[in-house]
Design an enzyme around this catalytic site. Structure first.
Site, PDB file in Angstrom:
ATOM      1  N   LYS A  36      13.544   8.975  -1.367  1.00 26.18           N
ATOM      2  CA  LYS A  36      14.421   7.916  -1.870  1.00 26.18           C
ATOM      3  C   LYS A  36      15.886   8.212  -1.580  1.00 26.18           C
ATOM      4  O   LYS A  36      16.625   7.332  -1.127  1.00 26.18           O
ATOM      5  CB  LYS A  36      14.210   7.745  -3.380  1.00 26.18           C
TER       6      LYS A  36
ATOM      7  N   THR B  47       0.860  -1.177   0.000  1.00 22.24           N
ATOM      8  CA  THR B  47       0.000   0.000   0.000  1.00 22.24           C
ATOM      9  C   THR B  47       0.903   1.237   0.000  1.00 22.24           C
ATOM     10  O   THR B  47       2.122   1.118   0.031  1.00 22.24           O
ATOM     11  CB  THR B  47      -0.868   0.065   1.268  1.00 22.24           C
TER      12      THR B  47
END
Ligand code: ADP
Ligand code: ASP
Ligand code: MG
Length: 813
Positions: free
Chosen positions: A682, A555
């Site tokens: 990231k 999710t």
């Protein structure tokens, strides 16, 4: 002479008795045989129940009694030809009348002594053996019924009587001599004391009856006919891969049955072992299966471990205190106190400091034991030299049994690490001095899992099971299930990995399948599943307590990311495609990583950076092998790369962004990509994995999206981008004028990270990057000038799913 014993299931009804009859008749040509039978399956329990009901003044016992009578009458009618029925039917009625009279006495007195209870339950074996005797007679077999009560003599410990072997052996031989029958039929379980009052040998005692007969008659073999194909490596009701043990020594069989393998009643082995009579456990319903042969000495085969068994309802008593050190006699007093109250001690451990001693007993004896020990140590407890007895309940014992363990070090190490890896806490350990048995006391809630873990570790080394729970079944989750479905057989054949999907959930529905979901129609099954709720999903995963469990988060949801710690502390691994946890506050990221270490679980999130590309794995490998990451330069947004590769002003910017979303590259809210947040997350994750303590606010973001684009909904955002088309076009033109491409670049340099739009010229490493690709350049001590490059598709459901899949498999490493 052969002695055969048929258990409750083998004589449960007319059809099963006929099946048992076939086995008896097959032997008939080979000589005499003595057949011991149990009550019809379930009857002993019902007899105990009517006794209790009557003594409680509950008149309903009469109804149960009627069903007992009817079941025996029906069985006899079905077994016997009409001409042979009357004698048998009147025998049944007569016994049932007698039983009724006894129960009525109990009902009137509202009192049930152990002696009367034995009398009541003796009717089970009396009836079954007489019916079977009549059945064999009707087949013209030369048979004779022996009353076990007249030949097996015991003391007066009703319910669990001790056999007087001298008298018994003599009486059995005399009884057999009195008749020249070829088949003797005898009721199991029942016996009598010197006064002739009925006693019983303990639940499951028909096995013992048969062993007593076999030993007295010096039988050639004792055959125990039951409903499984032998003694198995573990209880087959719990371990689906349990397999029959072909050969086993008497000692091993005794140890396994003592530690809970119900297939043989524990006292059974002793009498036949003394006389070296082999015992063959066979399946009435699959008589051609080999079964288990129990015999002298080391059995064949190389198995170090012969079987695994367990006992529930265990209480642990711990006696501790400084006053115990170095003073002899403490343990003697403890055991005497327990013995005096007839408390059976199942397992003992004493710390080498002599500071504490710990014994395991049956939970039913807890109160008696506590009183006895507190009384015995009253003096020491009152002056503080010994602590009051500590009692722990809801425990079980799990035991590994095997003669060959003796000469092989490391077995207990394997046992404890297999249990530990699966989050099973060990409360106490004991190894018998024979080294034939290692037992551990664990929580009862863990015992089924523990037996399975050990079975896998010692008997299924070839196969490892992975139990996977998936949250999120959107693009990536669905693709993941497709890939797993396609690969399951390959993993089984080539990696000996049984990967099972044991639970799935989306925001609407959830579904569990402990034996593994059939993936061919998971969507329909999920539609019929229960209403989803995150806490319910998590607590069910924890409650199921399956070994080698993995929770997979596909999710992008913060609530889901917040449950990882609950799972990790239960040794459940977490594979996250969701970036929220790894990019949350550093403390949380760190906590999850250390919980994973502490509880022997994995916390993996390779797809957080570069989707399926091996970015984090490569970085970890560099660091583990001693390299140092000095600098990272990367294009980490598949969305942004797609957008800037496809935008040249010929169609509106907003349309290109929409296309990226339609093709499944963007986050559900594309502003996370366009605004740079996703890239910041990231590069932060990479910086953290490279060993830096870094937070989002430490990262400079030179974004290009006008501030007004962040207001309102995703739809508003698309409209707002239209209003700023001129801005986007100007960005493009400025780069194009210098023959450069626009790239949204993330950099990390000596602990500092930044993201932003850059003009990239054709000679730059990042220039030739097409479509939705990602690229990461690692500059390290070992790759100082020419960086180590990881490059390829950095977005898309298929590659992301394959990255998640690879993490799942990595959990087993
Ligand atoms: P019977 O009525 O024939 O005496 P039991 O019910 O007493 O049979 O014992 C057989 C049962 O024991 C099997 O059906 C099985 O469920 C159980 N069992 C428990 N542990 C083991 C084991 N290690 N091997 C075989 N059976 C076992
Ligand atoms: N019928 C008795 C019991 O159920 C004895 C036996 O079946 O072995 O315990
Ligand atoms: Mg039994």
């Amino acid at each position: 002479m052969k002695v055969l014993k048929f258990g409750g299931t083998s004589v449960a009804n007319a059809a099963n008795i006929k099946q048992s009859g076939k086995i008896i008749l097959k032997n008939a040509a080979a000589g005499k045989q003595l057949v011991v039978v149990s009550a019809l399956g379930g009857i002993t329990d019902q007899l105990i129940m009517i006794g209790q009901m009557a003594s409680n003044g509950n008149e309903e016992y009469k109804t149960v009694l009627e069903t007992i009578e009817k079941r025996h009458l029906d069985t006899a009618r079905e077994l016997l030809p009409v001409t042979n029925q009357s004698g048998c039917l009147s025998m049944i009625k007569q016994h049932c009348n007698e039983l009724e009279d006894i129960c009525e006495g109990v009902f009137r007195l509202q009192e049930l002594s152990l002696r009367t209870k034995d009398r009541i339950i003796s009717f089970g074996e009396l009836l079954s053996s007489k019916i079977i005797s009549a059945f064999l007679f009707s087949l013209d077999e030369h048979e004779a019924w022996i009353d076990s009560r007249e030949v097996i003599k015991t003391n007066s410990s009703f319910g669990y009587a001790a056999v007087d072997f001298n008298t018994t052996n003599q009486l059995i031989n005399e009884a057999v001599k009195q008749s020249d029958a070829l088949i003797y039929i005898a009721p199991g379980f029942i016996s009598s004391n010197a006064e002739g009052q009925t006693t019983t040998l303990g639940r499951g005692g028909s096995d013992y009856t048969a062993a007593i007969f076999a030993a007295a008659l010096q039988a050639d073999v004792l055959e125990i006919w039951t409903d499984v194909s032998g003694m198995m490596t573990a209880d087959p009701r719990w371990v689906s891969n349990a397999r029959p043990i072909a050969h086993i020594s008497y000692q091993e069989a005794m140890e396994l049955s003592h530690f809970g393998a119900k297939v043989i009643y524990p006292p059974t082995i002793q009498p036949v072992m003394n006389k070296k009579i082999p015992v063959w456990v066979k399946n009435t319903f699959a008589p051609d299966d080999y079964g288990t042969l129990i015999e002298t000495g080391y059995a064949n085969g190389n198995d170090m471990i012969r079987g695994i068994s367990s006992i529930n309802h265990i209480t642990l008593l711990s006696l501790e205190g400084s006053g115990m050190v170095g003073i002899p006699g403490f343990s003697k007093r403890l055991f005497e106190a327990l013995a005096h109250e007839h408390v059976n001690v199942i397992l003992i451990t004493q710390s080498s400091s002599e500071h504490s001693i710990c014994v395991a007993i049956n939970t039913a004896d807890t109160d008696k034991a506590k009183d006895a020990v507190d009384r015995a140590f009253e003096g020491e407890i009152s002056n503080g030299r010994v602590e009051p007895l500590v009692i722990e309940t809801d425990l079980s014992i799990i035991a590994l049994v095997g003669d060959k363990m003796k000469s092989h070090p490391g077995i207990s190490g394997n046992m404890f690490s297999a249990l530990g890896r699966n989050g099973i806490n060990i409360r106490a350990i004991a190894q018998g001095s024979s080294e034939r048995n290692i037992s551990a006391v664990i929580a009862t809630s863990d015992v089924k899992k523990g037996v399975n873990v050990l079975h896998e570790a010692f008997f299924e080394a070839v196969y490892k099971q992975l139990n996977v729970f998936i949250a999120g079944l959107g693009n990536v989750g669905s693709k993941l299930l497709d890939q797993i479905a396609q690969q399951q057989q390959y993993l089984l054949d080539n990696m000996k990995l049984q990967l099972r999907i044991t639970g799935i959930a989306n925001s609407r529905k959830m579904l569990f399948a402990d034996e593994g979901l059939n993936l061919s129609n998971w969507k329909e099954q999920l539609d019929n599943g229960e209403k989803s709720n995150l806490n319910g999903f998590v607590s069910s995963i924890i409650k199921r307590n399956l070994r080698n469990s993995v929770f997979v988060d596909v999710t992008a949801n913060a609530d889901v990311a917040s449950v990882y710690d609950q799972l990790l502390v239960k040794s459940i691994s977490v594979v996250a495609c969701n970036k929220i946890a790894a990019s949350s506050l550093f403390d949380n990221y760190k906590k999850l990583k250390s919980l994973a270490g502490e509880y022997n679980a994995s916390f993996l999130f390779e797809t957080n950076v570069g989707a399926g590309l091996p970015v984090i794995g490569t970085l970890n490998d560099l660091i583990k092998s001693g390299d140092k990451i000095n600098r990272i330069e990367a294009v980490l947004s598949g969305t942004l790369n797609f957008v800037f590769n496809n935008y040249n002003g010929s169609q509106p910017f907003t349309k290109v962004v929409k296309q990226a979303q339609d093709e499944g590259y963007t986050e559900p809210d594309p502003r996370l990509d366009l605004g740079g947040t996703d890239v910041m997350r990231k590069i932060m994750i990479l910086a953290r994995e490279a060993g830096n303590q870094i937070e989002m606010e430490d990262i400079a973001n030179n974004g290009f999206l006008p501030a007004s684009c962040f207001n309102g909904t995703v739809d508003d955002f698309y409209k707002e981008m239209e209003n700023h088309e001129g801005h986007f076009k100007a960005l493009y033109d400025a780069a194009a004028a210098k023959n450069c491409k626009l790239k949204f670049v993330a950099t990390y340099n000596e602990g500092k990270a930044a993201v932003g739009l850059q003009h990239i010229s054709p000679e730059h490493n990042l220039y030739h990057l097409y479509g939705k690709d990602n690229i990461v350049l690692f500059y390290t001590n070992r790759y100082p000038e020419q960086p180590l490059v990881v490059k390829g598709a950095g977005a898309g459901a298929d590659v992301t799913a394959s990255g998640v899949f690879a993490d799942i498999i990595r959990v087993t490493a």
